[in-house]
Enzyme design. Structure first.
Site, PDB file in Angstrom:
ATOM      1  CE  LYS A  52      -3.703  -2.607   2.047  1.00 25.05           C
ATOM      2  NZ  LYS A  52      -4.423  -3.083   3.235  1.00 25.05           N
ATOM      3  CD  GLN A  96      -3.323  -4.497   6.339  1.00 23.95           C
ATOM      4  OE1 GLN A  96      -3.217  -3.521   5.611  1.00 23.95           O
ATOM      5  NE2 GLN A  96      -3.883  -5.628   5.918  1.00 23.95           N
ATOM      6  CG  ASP A 119      -9.582  -0.630   4.296  1.00 25.63           C
ATOM      7  OD1 ASP A 119      -9.386  -0.815   3.077  1.00 25.63           O
ATOM      8  OD2 ASP A 119      -9.054  -1.322   5.182  1.00 25.63           O
TER       9      ASP A 119
END
Ligand code: NDP
Length: 283
Positions: A52, A96, A119
């Site tokens: 990422k 994450q 996200d």
């Protein structure tokens, strides 16, 4: 049979995002920054976070990596999230997953400012998706829809079957397909006659997490098959679909690796850019 090449498509989409980032930062005169929080030392998560960060650099987004030990408490993680929520230089926050055992994932995701939830996992963003309103979409389902669109695969009026009902993939993907006017069936571990249901699919999407779970006899001739699975086996990374046996029966199929995965990271970049624009336009 055509391979849905996620790697190549992601490169095309990222080039476009790079232009969007350059335009947006020139317009508002401030850099775009994504913060990624990694808790613990899960090796797969470390790789995902590095990918990422690399993708950010590729499209001109600055990144901040915040690493907390596996012994971090919910309060520690929440304090980091709150500091990032309050930081006007950060337009996107990614926590994450998975978090170490004992962390309250849902509570911590809910602590992220929905406007910075790149996200797409905050309940506010999920609610918007459910209502068919513009939202920051969860990256994997968003990437799948992009891949289908880029290959001009018609979704409206098609019969779509999604195997897997996770909050991360299956459920939001089903909702996106429904919003795109497919007729959607969602299957899970308690679905009877799974093979027969899968065989009704014009578009079969699989997010189960079991290597080569979908066999050739479960796929209708000419179906579009999207394999979300990433399974580490002795033979390397394999998907949830028995690719060699299934591919000859498909009109389109995603490979693993190189299918859905690269699109997921790419849509995180798109969400970060969109979040930046929304936040700066509102200031
Ligand atoms: P989860 O484990 O959260 O969900 C798996 C789903 O599969 C569940 O809904 C489960 O049903 C269902 N399932 C399990 N066994 C069966 C069965 N025998 N028949 C039918 N359904 C079954 O996984 P995720 O959705 O998070 O991930 C799925 C896969 O996708 C994993 O391999 C993961 O690594 C990969 N992944 C890939 C990404 C990418 O970018 N390419 C991103 C995210 C995930 P039930 O709900 O009843 O338990």
């Amino acid at each position: 049979m055509t391979i849905l090449d996620g790697k190549q498509t992601a490169a095309v989409v990222r080039a476009d995002i790079k232009e969007q980032v350059a335009k947006a930062t020139a317009r508002f005169g401030e850099p775009m920054t994504l913060a990624v929080i990694l808790v613990g030392d899960d090796p797969a998560s470390r790789v995902y976070v590095s990918n990422k960060i690399k993708a950010c650099a590729e499209v001109g987004i600055l990144s901040r990596r915040i690493v907390l030990g596996a012994d971090a408490t919910d309060q520690d993680v929440q304090a980091e999230i709150e500091a990032l929520n309050a930081d006007p230089a950060v337009c996107g926050i990614l926590l994450q997953l998975p978090l170490p055992a004992g962390c309250d994932e849902q509570r911590l995701l809910a602590a992220i400012d929905p406007a910075k939830d790149v996200d797409g996992l905050h309940v506010v963003q999920r609610g918007k998706l459910f209502c068919g309103l513009p939202a920051l979409l969860p990256c994997t389902p968003y990437g799948i829809m992009q891949l289908l669109a880029r290959y001009q695969i018609e979704v409206a009026g098609k019969r779509a079957v999604v195997v897997g009902r996770s909050n991360l993939v299956g459920k939001p993907l089903a909702m996106l397909l429904l919003n795109a006017n497919a007729t959607v069936t969602v299957c899970h571990s308690r679905t009877p006659d799974l093979k027969d249901v899968c065989r009704t699919a014009d578009i079969l999407c699989v997010a189960v997490g079991k290597p080569r779970f979908i066999t050739a006899d479960m796929v209708k001739e000419g179906a579009v098959v999207v394999d979300v699975g990433i399974n580490r086996t002795e033979q390397g990374l394999v998907g949830d679909v028995d690719y060699a046996a299934v591919a000859p029966h498909c009109s389109f199929i995603t490979p693993v690796p190189g299918g859905v995965g690269p699109m997921t990271v790419t849509m995180l970049m798109q969400n970060t850019c969109d979040a930046y624009l929304l936040q700066h336009s509102a200031r």
